[in-house]
Design a protein around this motif. Sequence first.
Motif, PDB file in Angstrom:
ATOM      1  N   PHE A  30       0.763  -1.338   0.020  1.00 47.26           N
ATOM      2  CA  PHE A  30      -0.012   0.021  -0.141  1.00 47.26           C
ATOM      3  C   PHE A  30       0.824   1.117  -0.037  1.00 47.26           C
ATOM      4  CE2 PHE A  30      -1.679   3.285   2.723  1.00 47.26           C
ATOM      5  CZ  PHE A  30      -2.632   3.707   2.033  1.00 47.26           C
TER       6      PHE A  30
ATOM      7  N   LEU B 208      -6.879  -4.735  -1.553  1.00 45.18           N
ATOM      8  CA  LEU B 208      -5.949  -3.594  -1.899  1.00 45.18           C
ATOM      9  C   LEU B 208      -5.948  -3.508  -3.373  1.00 45.18           C
ATOM     10  CD1 LEU B 208      -4.236  -1.226  -1.024  1.00 45.18           C
ATOM     11  CD2 LEU B 208      -2.276  -2.780  -1.013  1.00 45.18           C
TER      12      LEU B 208
ATOM     13  N   GLN C   1      -7.028  -0.286  -5.702  1.00 45.19           N
ATOM     14  CA  GLN C   1      -5.968   0.373  -6.469  1.00 45.19           C
ATOM     15  C   GLN C   1      -6.407   0.411  -8.030  1.00 45.19           C
ATOM     16  OE1 GLN C   1      -2.278  -1.549  -5.151  1.00 45.19           O
ATOM     17  NE2 GLN C   1      -1.993   0.280  -3.679  1.00 45.19           N
TER      18      GLN C   1
END
Length: 231
Positions: A129, A198, A202
């Motif tokens: 991240f 994640l 994204q």
Amino acid sequence: MSVELEGNILVTGANRGIGLELIKQLAVKMGGEAHIYACCREPEGPGAEALREVATKCPGKITIIKLDVADEDSMSTAARTVSEKIAAGGLNLLINNAAINKPASPAPLSATTKKDMMDVYETNVVGPFVLAKVLLPLLQRAAEKDSSAKDNGNKMSCRRAAIINLSTMVSSIEKCPETFSTAQMYPYRTSKAALNMLTRCQALDFKNHNILVAAIHPGWVRTEMGGAEVR
């Protein structure tokens, strides 16, 4: 069909296992202008000897960068170092390979501590991240370049600007009943499931910048983490 790689590529966890093999394979397919930034926690340590040997065999193609994905300052420093080296080139491909598994497999609930859960999550999820966040300007720079000719008009590709997160089948909620009995691995499984989310977030967010984001399952590999036998 063999594809010649171009641009700037950054790989984390590059000193062993899948990361080291990625460096070897990528080096073979590199074009004249391509460059690999191979990242690991201790570039000068004994654990990076094999990586240093590969870099020596490919003079001018591989730069080894100190990077600890569990340390935000380390990631920021690495991002500045890479930015200074690539100048206006931008970063074309980020491969988030670095990961840990604690405690050792099969890692049953009885052997797993809160610290194990937090350590693994910090490396396997927070690391990718933060790294994507600090490297985003470099990825955007690469994505903004006109590469329509080499990508056949495709606005997003690994040859233009992309993030690849290494995931695993054991992170699949659907397939958990098939694999849980052989390796419970609470921290590793849950962290990689979080990495999948994640990746999805994204992918939606960075699509606005024409940056491709995807997770891949490389399959079982006989490494220190993968173990000696197929699971």
